[in-house]
Design a protein around this motif. Structure first.
Motif, PDB file in Angstrom:
ATOM      1  N   TRP A 100       0.828  -1.193   0.000  1.00 43.97           N
ATOM      2  CA  TRP A 100       0.000   0.000   0.000  1.00 43.97           C
ATOM      3  C   TRP A 100       0.865   1.247   0.000  1.00 43.97           C
ATOM      4  O   TRP A 100       1.905   1.273   0.651  1.00 43.97           O
ATOM      5  N   ARG A 107      -7.904  11.930  10.013  1.00 45.17           N
ATOM      6  CA  ARG A 107      -8.414  10.584   9.796  1.00 45.17           C
ATOM      7  C   ARG A 107      -8.865  10.366   8.354  1.00 45.17           C
ATOM      8  O   ARG A 107      -9.610   9.431   8.072  1.00 45.17           O
ATOM      9  N   LEU A 108      -8.413  11.249   7.456  1.00 42.21           N
ATOM     10  CA  LEU A 108      -8.811  11.160   6.058  1.00 42.21           C
ATOM     11  C   LEU A 108      -7.670  10.622   5.192  1.00 42.21           C
ATOM     12  O   LEU A 108      -6.563  11.171   5.194  1.00 42.21           O
ATOM     13  N   LEU A 109      -7.956   9.554   4.457  1.00 41.62           N
ATOM     14  CA  LEU A 109      -6.988   8.987   3.524  1.00 41.62           C
ATOM     15  C   LEU A 109      -7.111   9.731   2.198  1.00 41.62           C
ATOM     16  O   LEU A 109      -8.023   9.476   1.416  1.00 41.62           O
ATOM     17  N   LEU A 143     -10.871  15.407  -2.301  1.00 39.01           N
ATOM     18  CA  LEU A 143     -11.334  14.680  -1.115  1.00 39.01           C
ATOM     19  C   LEU A 143     -11.192  15.554   0.134  1.00 39.01           C
ATOM     20  O   LEU A 143     -12.085  15.576   0.993  1.00 39.01           O
ATOM     21  N   PHE A 147     -14.360  16.570   2.567  1.00 40.64           N
ATOM     22  CA  PHE A 147     -14.497  16.155   3.972  1.00 40.64           C
ATOM     23  C   PHE A 147     -13.483  16.897   4.858  1.00 40.64           C
ATOM     24  O   PHE A 147     -12.625  16.279   5.492  1.00 40.64           O
ATOM     25  N   VAL A 150     -12.891  15.691   8.539  1.00 41.42           N
ATOM     26  CA  VAL A 150     -12.165  14.434   8.767  1.00 41.42           C
ATOM     27  C   VAL A 150     -10.652  14.646   8.607  1.00 41.42           C
ATOM     28  O   VAL A 150      -9.852  14.054   9.318  1.00 41.42           O
TER      29      VAL A 150
ATOM     30  N   GLN B  88      -8.869  -2.648   6.246  1.00 37.16           N
ATOM     31  CA  GLN B  88      -7.506  -3.020   5.884  1.00 37.16           C
ATOM     32  C   GLN B  88      -6.579  -2.651   7.032  1.00 37.16           C
ATOM     33  O   GLN B  88      -6.799  -1.647   7.700  1.00 37.16           O
ATOM     34  N   VAL B  89      -5.553  -3.445   7.243  1.00 34.22           N
ATOM     35  CA  VAL B  89      -4.562  -3.165   8.281  1.00 34.22           C
ATOM     36  C   VAL B  89      -3.214  -2.927   7.614  1.00 34.22           C
ATOM     37  O   VAL B  89      -2.788  -3.740   6.787  1.00 34.22           O
ATOM     38  N   LEU B 102      -2.115   1.335  11.131  1.00 34.48           N
ATOM     39  CA  LEU B 102      -3.312   1.951  10.561  1.00 34.48           C
ATOM     40  C   LEU B 102      -4.369   0.892  10.269  1.00 34.48           C
ATOM     41  O   LEU B 102      -4.053  -0.187   9.777  1.00 34.48           O
ATOM     42  N   PHE B 104      -8.040   0.982   8.206  1.00 32.78           N
ATOM     43  CA  PHE B 104      -8.898   1.894   7.452  1.00 32.78           C
ATOM     44  C   PHE B 104      -9.936   1.144   6.647  1.00 32.78           C
ATOM     45  O   PHE B 104      -9.819  -0.044   6.359  1.00 32.78           O
ATOM     46  N   GLY B 106     -12.510   2.282   3.237  1.00 34.43           N
ATOM     47  CA  GLY B 106     -12.740   3.369   2.288  1.00 34.43           C
ATOM     48  C   GLY B 106     -11.651   4.407   2.448  1.00 34.43           C
ATOM     49  O   GLY B 106     -10.462   4.064   2.404  1.00 34.43           O
ATOM     50  N   ARG B 107     -12.033   5.662   2.691  1.00 32.97           N
ATOM     51  CA  ARG B 107     -11.033   6.706   2.899  1.00 32.97           C
ATOM     52  C   ARG B 107     -10.979   7.164   4.352  1.00 32.97           C
ATOM     53  O   ARG B 107     -10.431   8.234   4.646  1.00 32.97           O
ATOM     54  N   LEU B 109      -9.696   6.605   8.193  1.00 33.51           N
ATOM     55  CA  LEU B 109      -8.731   5.956   9.083  1.00 33.51           C
ATOM     56  C   LEU B 109      -9.402   5.724  10.427  1.00 33.51           C
ATOM     57  O   LEU B 109      -9.547   6.643  11.223  1.00 33.51           O
ATOM     58  N   LEU B 110      -9.788   4.485  10.665  1.00 31.94           N
ATOM     59  CA  LEU B 110     -10.505   4.162  11.891  1.00 31.94           C
ATOM     60  C   LEU B 110      -9.550   4.100  13.071  1.00 31.94           C
ATOM     61  O   LEU B 110      -9.897   4.450  14.190  1.00 31.94           O
ATOM     62  N   VAL B 111      -8.341   3.644  12.816  1.00 35.59           N
ATOM     63  CA  VAL B 111      -7.296   3.589  13.839  1.00 35.59           C
ATOM     64  C   VAL B 111      -6.027   4.159  13.226  1.00 35.59           C
ATOM     65  O   VAL B 111      -5.666   3.809  12.100  1.00 35.59           O
ATOM     66  N   LEU B 143     -15.984   6.517  15.209  1.00 36.11           N
ATOM     67  CA  LEU B 143     -15.574   7.277  14.030  1.00 36.11           C
ATOM     68  C   LEU B 143     -16.344   6.799  12.792  1.00 36.11           C
ATOM     69  O   LEU B 143     -16.781   7.612  11.968  1.00 36.11           O
ATOM     70  N   PHE B 147     -18.732   9.272  10.491  1.00 37.17           N
ATOM     71  CA  PHE B 147     -18.476   9.605   9.086  1.00 37.17           C
ATOM     72  C   PHE B 147     -18.736   8.401   8.187  1.00 37.17           C
ATOM     73  O   PHE B 147     -17.831   7.929   7.497  1.00 37.17           O
ATOM     74  N   GLU B 149     -20.131   8.016   5.413  1.00 35.22           N
ATOM     75  CA  GLU B 149     -19.915   8.227   3.972  1.00 35.22           C
ATOM     76  C   GLU B 149     -18.443   8.013   3.598  1.00 35.22           C
ATOM     77  O   GLU B 149     -18.131   7.432   2.550  1.00 35.22           O
ATOM     78  N   VAL B 150     -17.535   8.465   4.462  1.00 35.40           N
ATOM     79  CA  VAL B 150     -16.096   8.368   4.182  1.00 35.40           C
ATOM     80  C   VAL B 150     -15.616   6.922   4.285  1.00 35.40           C
ATOM     81  O   VAL B 150     -14.772   6.475   3.513  1.00 35.40           O
ATOM     82  N   ILE B 153     -16.569   4.946   0.907  1.00 29.69           N
ATOM     83  CA  ILE B 153     -16.146   5.416  -0.430  1.00 29.69           C
ATOM     84  C   ILE B 153     -15.567   4.254  -1.213  1.00 29.69           C
ATOM     85  O   ILE B 153     -14.743   3.520  -0.701  1.00 29.69           O
TER      86      ILE B 153
END
Lengths: 153, 153
Positions: A100, A107-109, A143, A147, A150, B88-89, B102, B104, B106-107, B109-111, B143, B147, B149-150, B153
Protein backbone atom coordinates in the motif's frame (compact mmCIF):
# COMPACT_ATOMS: atom_id res chain seq x y z
CA UNK A 1 23.24 19.17 -26.05
CA UNK A 2 21.66 15.73 -25.98
CA UNK A 3 19.39 16.26 -22.96
CA UNK A 4 16.43 17.51 -25.01
CA UNK A 5 14.31 14.43 -24.29
CA UNK A 6 14.88 14.62 -20.51
CA UNK A 7 13.31 18.03 -19.99
CA UNK A 8 10.52 18.97 -22.40
CA UNK A 9 10.70 22.69 -21.55
CA UNK A 10 13.30 24.94 -19.98
CA UNK A 11 11.04 25.33 -16.91
CA UNK A 12 10.45 22.02 -15.18
CA UNK A 13 6.80 20.99 -14.64
CA UNK A 14 5.45 21.61 -11.10
CA UNK A 15 4.99 18.00 -10.02
CA UNK A 16 8.41 16.99 -11.35
CA UNK A 17 9.87 19.94 -9.44
CA UNK A 18 8.17 18.67 -6.26
CA UNK A 19 9.77 15.24 -6.68
CA UNK A 20 13.23 16.75 -7.14
CA UNK A 21 12.64 18.87 -4.00
CA UNK A 22 11.62 15.82 -1.97
CA UNK A 23 14.73 13.90 -3.06
CA UNK A 24 16.91 16.84 -2.03
CA UNK A 25 15.02 17.33 1.25
CA UNK A 26 15.79 13.73 2.23
CA UNK A 27 19.34 13.69 0.95
CA UNK A 28 21.01 13.78 4.38
CA UNK A 29 24.41 12.72 3.08
CA UNK A 30 24.45 15.15 0.17
CA UNK A 31 24.68 12.35 -2.39
CA UNK A 32 22.65 14.30 -4.97
CA UNK A 33 23.92 17.77 -4.08
CA UNK A 34 25.46 18.36 -7.49
CA UNK A 35 22.80 16.59 -9.57
CA UNK A 36 20.48 18.57 -11.85
CA UNK A 37 16.71 18.05 -11.51
CA UNK A 38 16.79 16.25 -14.86
CA UNK A 39 19.35 13.78 -13.60
CA UNK A 40 17.40 13.17 -10.37
CA UNK A 41 14.23 12.46 -12.33
CA UNK A 42 15.82 10.29 -15.01
CA UNK A 43 15.47 7.06 -12.98
CA UNK A 44 11.68 7.56 -12.74
CA UNK A 45 11.41 6.77 -16.44
CA UNK A 46 11.21 3.02 -16.95
CA UNK A 47 9.99 1.91 -20.35
CA UNK A 48 7.77 -1.12 -20.88
CA UNK A 49 10.71 -3.03 -22.35
CA UNK A 50 12.87 -2.17 -19.33
CA UNK A 51 10.08 -3.23 -16.96
CA UNK A 52 9.90 -6.64 -18.58
CA UNK A 53 13.59 -7.13 -17.77
CA UNK A 54 13.15 -6.37 -14.05
CA UNK A 55 12.41 -9.50 -12.00
CA UNK A 56 9.42 -9.33 -9.65
CA UNK A 57 10.81 -12.15 -7.54
CA UNK A 58 12.03 -11.16 -4.08
CA UNK A 59 12.51 -7.85 -2.30
CA UNK A 60 12.09 -4.38 -3.79
CA UNK A 61 15.56 -2.86 -3.78
CA UNK A 62 16.19 0.21 -1.56
CA UNK A 63 16.72 2.57 -4.51
CA UNK A 64 13.34 1.67 -6.03
CA UNK A 65 11.74 2.03 -2.57
CA UNK A 66 13.33 5.47 -2.38
CA UNK A 67 11.75 6.45 -5.72
CA UNK A 68 8.30 5.27 -4.60
CA UNK A 69 8.67 7.24 -1.37
CA UNK A 70 9.83 10.39 -3.23
CA UNK A 71 6.82 10.10 -5.59
CA UNK A 72 4.27 9.91 -2.75
CA UNK A 73 6.09 12.51 -0.65
CA UNK A 74 5.85 14.88 -3.61
CA UNK A 75 2.11 14.15 -3.79
CA UNK A 76 1.76 14.84 -0.04
CA UNK A 77 3.75 18.05 -0.40
CA UNK A 78 1.58 19.31 -3.26
CA UNK A 79 -1.65 18.43 -1.39
CA UNK A 80 -0.32 20.28 1.67
CA UNK A 81 0.36 23.30 -0.52
CA UNK A 82 -3.18 23.28 -1.93
CA UNK A 83 -5.11 22.52 1.27
CA UNK A 84 -2.99 23.63 4.23
CA UNK A 85 -3.36 20.12 5.71
CA UNK A 86 -0.36 18.34 7.21
CA UNK A 87 0.08 14.98 5.47
CA UNK A 88 1.75 11.71 6.46
CA UNK A 89 3.06 9.20 3.94
CA UNK A 90 3.11 5.47 4.68
CA UNK A 91 4.51 2.92 2.22
CA UNK A 92 3.93 -0.70 3.24
CA UNK A 93 5.67 -3.14 0.90
CA UNK A 94 5.68 -6.89 1.38
CA UNK A 95 8.70 -8.92 0.37
CA UNK A 96 6.95 -9.74 -2.90
CA UNK A 97 6.54 -6.17 -4.15
CA UNK A 98 2.89 -5.93 -3.12
CA UNK A 99 1.55 -3.38 -0.67
CA UNK A 100 0.00 0.00 0.00
CA UNK A 101 0.92 3.62 -0.55
CA UNK A 102 -1.07 5.89 1.73
CA UNK A 103 -1.16 9.67 2.21
CA UNK A 104 -3.33 10.87 5.05
CA UNK A 105 -4.19 13.86 7.17
CA UNK A 106 -6.13 13.54 10.41
CA UNK A 107 -8.41 10.58 9.80
CA UNK A 108 -8.81 11.16 6.06
CA UNK A 109 -6.99 8.99 3.52
CA UNK A 110 -6.24 11.44 0.74
CA UNK A 111 -4.41 8.85 -1.35
CA UNK A 112 -4.87 5.10 -1.04
CA UNK A 113 -3.11 3.04 -3.71
CA UNK A 114 -2.36 -0.64 -3.82
CA UNK A 115 1.12 -1.37 -5.14
CA UNK A 116 1.99 -4.44 -7.15
CA UNK A 117 5.19 -5.43 -8.91
CA UNK A 118 6.72 -2.45 -7.13
CA UNK A 119 10.14 -3.68 -8.34
CA UNK A 120 9.09 -2.19 -11.73
CA UNK A 121 7.95 1.20 -10.39
CA UNK A 122 8.38 3.84 -13.07
CA UNK A 123 6.72 5.82 -15.85
CA UNK A 124 6.88 5.76 -19.65
CA UNK A 125 8.12 9.34 -19.75
CA UNK A 126 8.52 12.43 -17.59
CA UNK A 127 5.34 13.81 -19.17
CA UNK A 128 3.43 10.72 -18.02
CA UNK A 129 4.95 11.09 -14.54
CA UNK A 130 3.80 14.73 -14.37
CA UNK A 131 0.28 13.82 -15.56
CA UNK A 132 -0.09 10.82 -13.25
CA UNK A 133 1.25 12.65 -10.18
CA UNK A 134 -0.92 15.70 -10.79
CA UNK A 135 -3.99 13.49 -11.21
CA UNK A 136 -3.40 11.87 -7.79
CA UNK A 137 -2.77 15.29 -6.19
CA UNK A 138 -6.03 16.68 -7.59
CA UNK A 139 -8.01 13.69 -6.42
CA UNK A 140 -6.55 14.11 -2.90
CA UNK A 141 -7.32 17.84 -2.89
CA UNK A 142 -10.92 17.15 -3.95
CA UNK A 143 -11.33 14.68 -1.11
CA UNK A 144 -9.84 17.14 1.39
CA UNK A 145 -12.33 19.79 0.24
CA UNK A 146 -15.21 17.32 0.40
CA UNK A 147 -14.50 16.16 3.97
CA UNK A 148 -12.59 19.01 5.65
CA UNK A 149 -13.70 17.92 9.12
CA UNK A 150 -12.17 14.43 8.77
CA UNK A 151 -8.86 15.78 7.46
CA UNK A 152 -8.48 18.08 10.46
CA UNK A 153 -9.33 15.64 13.30
CA UNK B 1 -3.57 -26.19 37.79
CA UNK B 2 -1.15 -23.30 37.63
CA UNK B 3 -2.72 -21.47 34.70
CA UNK B 4 -5.06 -19.42 36.91
CA UNK B 5 -3.23 -16.16 36.20
CA UNK B 6 -3.30 -16.65 32.42
CA UNK B 7 -7.06 -16.72 32.04
CA UNK B 8 -9.04 -14.68 34.54
CA UNK B 9 -12.36 -16.45 33.82
CA UNK B 10 -13.28 -19.75 32.21
CA UNK B 11 -14.77 -17.82 29.27
CA UNK B 12 -12.14 -15.81 27.43
CA UNK B 13 -12.84 -12.08 27.01
CA UNK B 14 -14.10 -11.05 23.54
CA UNK B 15 -11.11 -9.04 22.37
CA UNK B 16 -8.66 -11.71 23.55
CA UNK B 17 -10.75 -14.26 21.65
CA UNK B 18 -10.47 -12.12 18.51
CA UNK B 19 -6.67 -12.06 18.78
CA UNK B 20 -6.52 -15.85 19.13
CA UNK B 21 -8.81 -16.17 16.10
CA UNK B 22 -6.59 -13.87 14.03
CA UNK B 23 -3.47 -15.86 14.94
CA UNK B 24 -5.22 -19.08 13.92
CA UNK B 25 -6.60 -17.52 10.71
CA UNK B 26 -3.07 -16.62 9.61
CA UNK B 27 -1.43 -19.84 10.74
CA UNK B 28 -0.95 -21.30 7.26
CA UNK B 29 1.54 -23.93 8.40
CA UNK B 30 -0.53 -25.10 11.38
CA UNK B 31 2.20 -24.14 13.84
CA UNK B 32 -0.33 -23.21 16.54
CA UNK B 33 -2.94 -25.86 15.73
CA UNK B 34 -2.65 -27.58 19.08
CA UNK B 35 -2.13 -24.45 21.21
CA UNK B 36 -4.83 -23.26 23.63
CA UNK B 37 -6.00 -19.63 23.41
CA UNK B 38 -4.22 -18.99 26.71
CA UNK B 39 -0.93 -20.21 25.30
CA UNK B 40 -1.36 -18.12 22.12
CA UNK B 41 -1.99 -14.99 24.18
CA UNK B 42 0.75 -15.53 26.74
CA UNK B 43 3.42 -13.78 24.65
CA UNK B 44 1.32 -10.57 24.56
CA UNK B 45 2.05 -10.07 28.25
CA UNK B 46 5.37 -8.27 28.68
CA UNK B 47 5.96 -6.77 32.11
CA UNK B 48 7.75 -3.47 32.64
CA UNK B 49 10.81 -5.31 33.96
CA UNK B 50 10.84 -7.56 30.87
CA UNK B 51 10.50 -4.53 28.58
CA UNK B 52 13.56 -2.91 30.11
CA UNK B 53 15.56 -5.99 29.17
CA UNK B 54 14.55 -5.85 25.49
CA UNK B 55 16.94 -3.79 23.38
CA UNK B 56 15.40 -1.11 21.15
CA UNK B 57 18.46 -1.11 18.92
CA UNK B 58 17.98 -2.55 15.45
CA UNK B 59 15.14 -4.37 13.72
CA UNK B 60 11.89 -5.53 15.30
CA UNK B 61 12.02 -9.33 15.20
CA UNK B 62 9.44 -11.16 13.05
CA UNK B 63 7.66 -12.75 16.04
CA UNK B 64 7.06 -9.35 17.66
CA UNK B 65 5.91 -7.98 14.28
CA UNK B 66 3.50 -10.91 14.12
CA UNK B 67 2.07 -9.99 17.53
CA UNK B 68 1.59 -6.35 16.51
CA UNK B 69 -0.16 -7.47 13.32
CA UNK B 70 -2.42 -9.92 15.22
CA UNK B 71 -3.38 -7.15 17.67
CA UNK B 72 -4.42 -4.70 14.92
CA UNK B 73 -6.05 -7.43 12.84
CA UNK B 74 -8.17 -8.31 15.86
CA UNK B 75 -9.13 -4.63 16.15
CA UNK B 76 -10.05 -4.53 12.45
CA UNK B 77 -12.07 -7.74 12.80
CA UNK B 78 -14.03 -6.39 15.79
CA UNK B 79 -14.72 -3.06 14.02
CA UNK B 80 -15.92 -4.99 10.97
CA UNK B 81 -18.26 -6.97 13.20
CA UNK B 82 -19.73 -3.81 14.74
CA UNK B 83 -20.00 -1.68 11.60
CA UNK B 84 -20.20 -3.99 8.59
CA UNK B 85 -17.26 -2.10 7.04
CA UNK B 86 -14.41 -3.99 5.38
CA UNK B 87 -11.12 -2.97 7.00
CA UNK B 88 -7.51 -3.02 5.88
CA UNK B 89 -4.56 -3.16 8.28
CA UNK B 90 -1.23 -1.56 7.44
CA UNK B 91 1.78 -1.75 9.77
CA UNK B 92 4.73 0.36 8.69
CA UNK B 93 7.79 -0.19 10.89
CA UNK B 94 11.14 1.44 10.31
CA UNK B 95 14.32 -0.41 11.16
CA UNK B 96 14.43 1.44 14.47
CA UNK B 97 11.09 0.22 15.85
CA UNK B 98 9.24 3.43 14.95
CA UNK B 99 6.29 3.59 12.63
CA UNK B 100 2.53 3.51 12.09
CA UNK B 101 -0.30 1.10 12.70
CA UNK B 102 -3.31 1.95 10.56
CA UNK B 103 -6.75 0.40 10.18
CA UNK B 104 -8.90 1.89 7.45
CA UNK B 105 -12.04 1.41 5.44
CA UNK B 106 -12.74 3.37 2.29
CA UNK B 107 -11.03 6.71 2.90
CA UNK B 108 -11.58 6.71 6.67
CA UNK B 109 -8.73 5.96 9.08
CA UNK B 110 -10.51 4.16 11.89
CA UNK B 111 -7.30 3.59 13.84
CA UNK B 112 -4.14 5.66 13.46
CA UNK B 113 -1.40 4.90 15.99
CA UNK B 114 2.24 5.83 15.98
CA UNK B 115 4.46 2.98 17.14
CA UNK B 116 7.68 3.51 19.05
CA UNK B 117 10.01 1.01 20.67
CA UNK B 118 7.94 -1.63 18.91
CA UNK B 119 10.58 -4.18 19.95
CA UNK B 120 8.91 -3.98 23.41
CA UNK B 121 5.31 -4.38 22.20
CA UNK B 122 3.24 -6.01 24.92
CA UNK B 123 0.86 -5.42 27.81
CA UNK B 124 1.13 -5.63 31.61
CA UNK B 125 -1.55 -8.31 31.76
CA UNK B 126 -4.25 -9.96 29.65
CA UNK B 127 -6.80 -7.74 31.40
CA UNK B 128 -4.91 -4.64 30.24
CA UNK B 129 -4.72 -6.11 26.71
CA UNK B 130 -8.49 -6.65 26.69
CA UNK B 131 -9.16 -3.11 27.99
CA UNK B 132 -6.71 -1.41 25.62
CA UNK B 133 -7.90 -3.34 22.54
CA UNK B 134 -11.57 -2.74 23.33
CA UNK B 135 -10.90 0.97 23.80
CA UNK B 136 -9.33 1.23 20.33
CA UNK B 137 -12.19 -0.81 18.79
CA UNK B 138 -14.80 1.49 20.35
CA UNK B 139 -13.02 4.61 19.17
CA UNK B 140 -12.92 3.18 15.62
CA UNK B 141 -16.60 2.25 15.72
CA UNK B 142 -17.50 5.77 16.91
CA UNK B 143 -15.57 7.28 14.03
CA UNK B 144 -17.24 4.92 11.53
CA UNK B 145 -20.66 5.98 12.83
CA UNK B 146 -19.71 9.65 12.70
CA UNK B 147 -18.48 9.61 9.09
CA UNK B 148 -20.28 6.69 7.42
CA UNK B 149 -19.91 8.23 3.97
CA UNK B 150 -16.10 8.37 4.18
CA UNK B 151 -15.81 4.78 5.38
CA UNK B 152 -17.85 3.52 2.43
CA UNK B 153 -16.15 5.42 -0.43
Amino acid sequence: MTTANLSPTPTIAPFLKAIAQQIRANDGYGTYRNWSDELLLKSFVVTKAQKREISVEGEVDPITKGRILAFYRAIAYRIEGETGLLCQVVIDLSHEGFGWALVFSGRLLLVSKTLRDAQRFGFDSLEKLEVEGTKIVNSGVNLANRFPEVGRI
